[in-house]
Design a protein around this motif. Structure first.
Motif, mmCIF file in Angstrom:
data_model
loop_
_atom_site.group_PDB
_atom_site.id
_atom_site.type_symbol
_atom_site.label_atom_id
_atom_site.label_comp_id
_atom_site.label_asym_id
_atom_site.label_seq_id
_atom_site.Cartn_x
_atom_site.Cartn_y
_atom_site.Cartn_z
ATOM 1 N N GLU A 8 0.820 6.705 9.238
ATOM 2 C CA GLU A 8 1.553 5.682 8.491
ATOM 3 C C GLU A 8 3.056 5.793 8.744
ATOM 4 N N PHE A 9 3.586 7.008 8.768
ATOM 5 C CA PHE A 9 5.007 7.207 9.052
ATOM 6 C C PHE A 9 5.352 6.747 10.471
ATOM 7 N N GLU A 10 4.476 7.036 11.418
ATOM 8 C CA GLU A 10 4.751 6.689 12.817
ATOM 9 C C GLU A 10 4.865 5.188 13.026
ATOM 10 N N GLN A 11 4.148 4.407 12.211
ATOM 11 C CA GLN A 11 4.226 2.952 12.326
ATOM 12 C C GLN A 11 5.627 2.441 12.011
ATOM 13 N N GLU A 12 6.381 3.209 11.226
ATOM 14 C CA GLU A 12 7.742 2.805 10.857
ATOM 15 C C GLU A 12 8.794 3.667 11.543
ATOM 16 N N ASP A 13 8.348 4.468 12.515
ATOM 17 C CA ASP A 13 9.255 5.216 13.392
ATOM 18 C C ASP A 13 10.107 6.238 12.642
ATOM 19 N N TYR A 14 9.508 6.926 11.673
ATOM 20 C CA TYR A 14 10.214 8.013 10.998
ATOM 21 C C TYR A 14 9.944 9.328 11.729
ATOM 22 N N PRO A 15 10.900 10.273 11.728
ATOM 23 C CA PRO A 15 10.693 11.573 12.388
ATOM 24 C C PRO A 15 9.709 12.429 11.595
ATOM 25 N N LEU A 16 8.537 12.693 12.136
ATOM 26 C CA LEU A 16 7.467 13.347 11.381
ATOM 27 C C LEU A 16 7.839 14.733 10.872
ATOM 28 N N ASN A 17 8.682 15.455 11.616
ATOM 29 C CA ASN A 17 9.073 16.792 11.179
ATOM 30 C C ASN A 17 9.945 16.758 9.928
ATOM 31 N N THR A 62 0.800 -1.222 0.000
ATOM 32 C CA THR A 62 0.000 0.000 0.000
ATOM 33 C C THR A 62 0.837 1.279 0.000
ATOM 34 N N ALA A 63 2.143 1.183 -0.142
ATOM 35 C CA ALA A 63 2.962 2.393 -0.104
ATOM 36 C C ALA A 63 4.338 2.159 -0.707
ATOM 37 N N ILE A 64 4.926 3.251 -1.176
ATOM 38 C CA ILE A 64 6.339 3.290 -1.550
ATOM 39 C C ILE A 64 6.991 4.322 -0.643
ATOM 40 N N VAL A 65 8.038 3.905 0.068
ATOM 41 C CA VAL A 65 8.735 4.798 0.989
ATOM 42 C C VAL A 65 10.192 4.914 0.547
ATOM 43 N N VAL A 66 10.687 6.138 0.486
ATOM 44 C CA VAL A 66 12.103 6.387 0.213
ATOM 45 C C VAL A 66 12.679 7.091 1.433
ATOM 46 N N ALA A 67 13.691 6.481 2.056
ATOM 47 C CA ALA A 67 14.300 7.023 3.278
ATOM 48 C C ALA A 67 15.767 7.337 3.024
ATOM 49 N N PHE A 68 16.261 8.391 3.671
ATOM 50 C CA PHE A 68 17.639 8.844 3.505
ATOM 51 C C PHE A 68 18.387 8.754 4.827
ATOM 52 N N ASP A 69 19.686 8.537 4.735
ATOM 53 C CA ASP A 69 20.527 8.507 5.932
ATOM 54 C C ASP A 69 20.874 9.909 6.408
ATOM 55 N N ASP A 70 20.798 10.881 5.491
ATOM 56 C CA ASP A 70 21.075 12.266 5.850
ATOM 57 C C ASP A 70 19.883 13.133 5.475
ATOM 58 N N VAL A 71 19.905 14.381 5.911
ATOM 59 C CA VAL A 71 18.789 15.291 5.644
ATOM 60 C C VAL A 71 18.881 15.810 4.212
ATOM 61 N N ARG A 72 17.788 15.685 3.478
ATOM 62 C CA ARG A 72 17.695 16.223 2.124
ATOM 63 C C ARG A 72 16.733 17.422 2.137
ATOM 64 N N TYR A 73 16.524 17.997 0.989
ATOM 65 C CA TYR A 73 15.652 19.164 0.861
ATOM 66 C C TYR A 73 14.680 18.879 -0.262
ATOM 67 N N HIS A 125 12.955 20.454 4.759
ATOM 68 C CA HIS A 125 13.993 19.442 4.957
ATOM 69 C C HIS A 125 13.319 18.110 5.260
ATOM 70 N N ILE A 126 13.804 17.039 4.643
ATOM 71 C CA ILE A 126 13.145 15.740 4.801
ATOM 72 C C ILE A 126 14.182 14.621 4.948
ATOM 73 N N MET A 127 13.716 13.532 5.530
ATOM 74 C CA MET A 127 14.508 12.306 5.604
ATOM 75 C C MET A 127 13.733 11.102 5.083
ATOM 76 N N ALA A 128 12.440 11.279 4.849
ATOM 77 C CA ALA A 128 11.629 10.175 4.324
ATOM 78 C C ALA A 128 10.466 10.727 3.517
ATOM 79 N N ILE A 129 10.131 10.017 2.444
ATOM 80 C CA ILE A 129 9.034 10.378 1.545
ATOM 81 C C ILE A 129 8.135 9.158 1.388
ATOM 82 N N ARG A 130 6.837 9.405 1.346
ATOM 83 C CA ARG A 130 5.889 8.292 1.230
ATOM 84 C C ARG A 130 4.869 8.579 0.130
ATOM 85 N N ASN A 131 4.647 7.612 -0.726
ATOM 86 C CA ASN A 131 3.526 7.645 -1.668
ATOM 87 C C ASN A 131 2.535 6.602 -1.174
#
Length: 264
Positions: free
Chosen positions: A82-91, A27-38, A51-57
């Motif tokens: 949905e992000f919280e279920q995978e423990d990503y920083p929401l900000n 139900t989703a495609i997630v792209v996560a980064f090790d560093d902060v992107r823009y 500034h982001i560290m994770a993107i979700r479709n």
């Protein structure tokens, strides 16, 4: 009859060439980064320049009339949950919502010189193919929500862009998307003119802040041309996968009917 399986020749890699881990869910495609992107995002969660560290479709598999009916009480709340279920920083997260099927996403990569652009597209246009200015489908009041038939584009590059160039890149992306619709001869459901997109399209464009800083993303520039080519290729592949989805669902229905008749 053999049970049909999903065939997708354009599946995204687990690791992007520009960095970032790709996680494919049902139900989703997630792209996560090790560093902060823009990024510049049209999404309801941390949209705009952020500034982001994770993107979700995120796929929305059911129909709702208003945002309040979504889990979390809003589009942003739904993505947050949905992000919280995978423990990503929401900000540091952003995302898009679509009714398109994740299994039939389309990945494309185009390089020119030292420029790399990668795109992950999900697509559906049957219910909302539209030409800008044709007229509207609904008026947003009281959280009225519209999500079917969306073209969502997740775009990544190894370059950095000024805020102006990042914003201008949306023009290039839109022009490329319009060209892709014209090439496929997809028409507006209202006027019959060539569609310029759908009524609910979304884009997240992510840059590498450690990359070379560019100030021009228009189609005359090497970067802008590469961006446009990648979007057009991803869109072409997404349109192909829409047809694959139709064929798969038809074959699946025939298989299930045969199985039911056999068991009867």
């Amino acid at each position: 009859m053999t049970k049909p399986t999903i065939q997708n020749p354009y599946t995204a890699p687990s690791e992007l060439a520009v960095g970032g881990q790709v996680k494919l869910h049902h139900t989703a495609i997630v792209v996560a980064f090790d560093d902060v992107r823009y990024s510049l995002s049209t999404g309801p969660l941390n949209g705009g320049l952020h500034h982001i560290m994770a993107i979700r479709n995120q796929n929305l598999p059911f129909f709702v009339e208003t945002e309040k009916e979504l889990p979390g009480g809003s589009a942003a709340g739904y993505l947050s949950a949905e992000f919280e279920q995978e423990d990503y920083p929401l900000n540091f997260c952003t995302g898009l919502i679509t009714s398109a099927t994740m299994e039939f996403h389309a990945y494309a990569k185009v390089t020119a010189g030292d420029v790399i652009v990668e795109t992950i597209a999900t697509g559906g246009f049957e219910a909302t193919a539209h030409c800008a200015g044709d007229g509207y489908y609904y008026e947003e009041k009281d959280g009225k929500f519209r999500q079917p038939g969306t073209i969502n584009l997740l775009i990544f590059t190894n370059k950095a862009l000024t805020d102006g160039a990042l914003t201008k890149a949306l023009i290039t992306v839109t022009e490329a998307k319009c060209a892709a619709f014209r090439e496929e001869e997809i028409h507006s459901l209202i006027s019959g003119a060539y569609a310029t997109g759908t009524a609910t399209d979304g884009v997240v464009l992510t840059i590498d802040t450690n990359g070379e800083i560019l100030t021009d993303s228009g189609t005359y520039s090497l970067f802008g041309d590469t961006l446009a080519k990648c979007v057009r290729l991803a869109m072409k592949r997404a349109f192909e996968n829409i047809q694959r989805k139709v064929a798969y669902e038809k074959a699946k229905a025939a298989y299930e009917k045969e199985q039911a008749e056999t068991e009867a």
